[in-house]
Enzyme design. Structure first.
Site, mmCIF file in Angstrom:
data_model
loop_
_atom_site.group_PDB
_atom_site.id
_atom_site.type_symbol
_atom_site.label_atom_id
_atom_site.label_comp_id
_atom_site.label_asym_id
_atom_site.label_seq_id
_atom_site.Cartn_x
_atom_site.Cartn_y
_atom_site.Cartn_z
ATOM 1 N N ASP A 206 0.848 -1.179 0.000
ATOM 2 C CA ASP A 206 0.000 0.000 0.000
ATOM 3 C C ASP A 206 0.889 1.235 0.000
ATOM 4 O OD1 ASP A 206 -2.814 1.058 0.350
ATOM 5 O OD2 ASP A 206 -1.852 1.979 2.094
ATOM 6 N N VAL A 207 0.651 2.165 -0.925
ATOM 7 C CA VAL A 207 1.382 3.431 -0.940
ATOM 8 C C VAL A 207 0.748 4.321 0.113
ATOM 9 C CG1 VAL A 207 2.057 5.429 -2.314
ATOM 10 C CG2 VAL A 207 1.910 3.177 -3.380
ATOM 11 N N GLY B 44 -6.295 2.071 -7.057
ATOM 12 C CA GLY B 44 -5.946 3.118 -6.108
ATOM 13 C C GLY B 44 -4.468 3.077 -5.774
ATOM 14 N N ASP B 45 -4.174 2.946 -4.482
ATOM 15 C CA ASP B 45 -2.776 2.893 -4.035
ATOM 16 C C ASP B 45 -2.373 1.476 -3.626
ATOM 17 O OD1 ASP B 45 -4.290 2.624 -1.754
ATOM 18 O OD2 ASP B 45 -3.324 4.247 -0.650
ATOM 19 N N GLU B 46 -3.112 0.484 -4.102
ATOM 20 C CA GLU B 46 -2.869 -0.905 -3.703
ATOM 21 C C GLU B 46 -2.186 -1.694 -4.820
ATOM 22 O OE1 GLU B 46 -6.762 -2.250 -2.799
ATOM 23 O OE2 GLU B 46 -6.874 -1.116 -0.932
#
Length: 196
Positions: free
Chosen positions: A92-93, A134-136
């Protein structure tokens, strides 16, 4: 095509026809060439279009990484091959929402693209990264390569920080096909500063 024209010329000499029938044979031959060329062009166009659609169905548009559908396919294939050796790292970011809120969504997209490129660059052979959305992200690898993930991701985060996102960080959770190594989550912090 040259061979067909040669055959037409020789055939006209061997089997003499009246002039109007010769024109009919030439016209028919030219129309067949035109139709054949059109069919060849349509087949090539269809093949290119199908390739683009297939790529679009499996590639994330923002990062050019494999998307969720590509991950599902790769996971099913890896599970079938050897589920005991399969490992997943969910990445995750961290802080994307803050970047989006403070700098705008274009900056958030740049962060995601830079992170994706950096992760893909620093992963080793036998390690595949996909963007779930998303950020995943998720990294698919074998159990013997999972110990290399944390240092690789730390180098990727450092690269992103040095490229204009000093606040960048990431979190990772690891699970294997035979056991869950969690809830072991860890932040990935580079151990050194940016080097130029």
């Amino acid at each position: 095509m040259v061979f067909s024209l040669y055959t037409l010329a020789v055939g006209t000499l061997v089997f003499p026809l009246p002039l109007e029938q010769q024109f009919g044979v030439v016209w028919s031959t030219l129309m067949q060439f035109a139709a054949g060329s059109l069919v060849a062009w349509l087949l090539a166009f269809t093949d290119r279009t199908f390739g683009m659609l297939q790529r679009g169905a499996l590639v994330d548009g923002l990062t050019d990484l494999g998307n969720r559908r590509a991950f599902d396919d790769a996971l099913a294939e890896a599970w079938e091959a050897d589920s005991e050796e399969l490992c997943l790292a969910l990445v995750d970011v961290d802080g994307l929402k803050l970047v989006n809120d403070q700098l705008g969504h274009d900056a958030g997209d740049r962060l995601i693209r830079r992170f994706a490129r950096a992760v893909a660059r620093h992963l080793g052979n036998g390690q595949q990264v996909f963007r779930l959305g998303g950020d995943e992200f998720v990294v698919l690898c074998s159990r013997d390569r999972v110990q290399n993930l944390s240092p690789s991701l730390a180098r990727a985060v450092l690269q992103v920080r040095c490229s204009g996102f000093p606040q960048a960080s990431a979190s990772m959770g690891v699970a294997s096909g035979s056991e869950v190594q969690g809830p072991k989550n860890c932040s990935i912090w580079p151990t050194s500063g940016c080097t130029r």
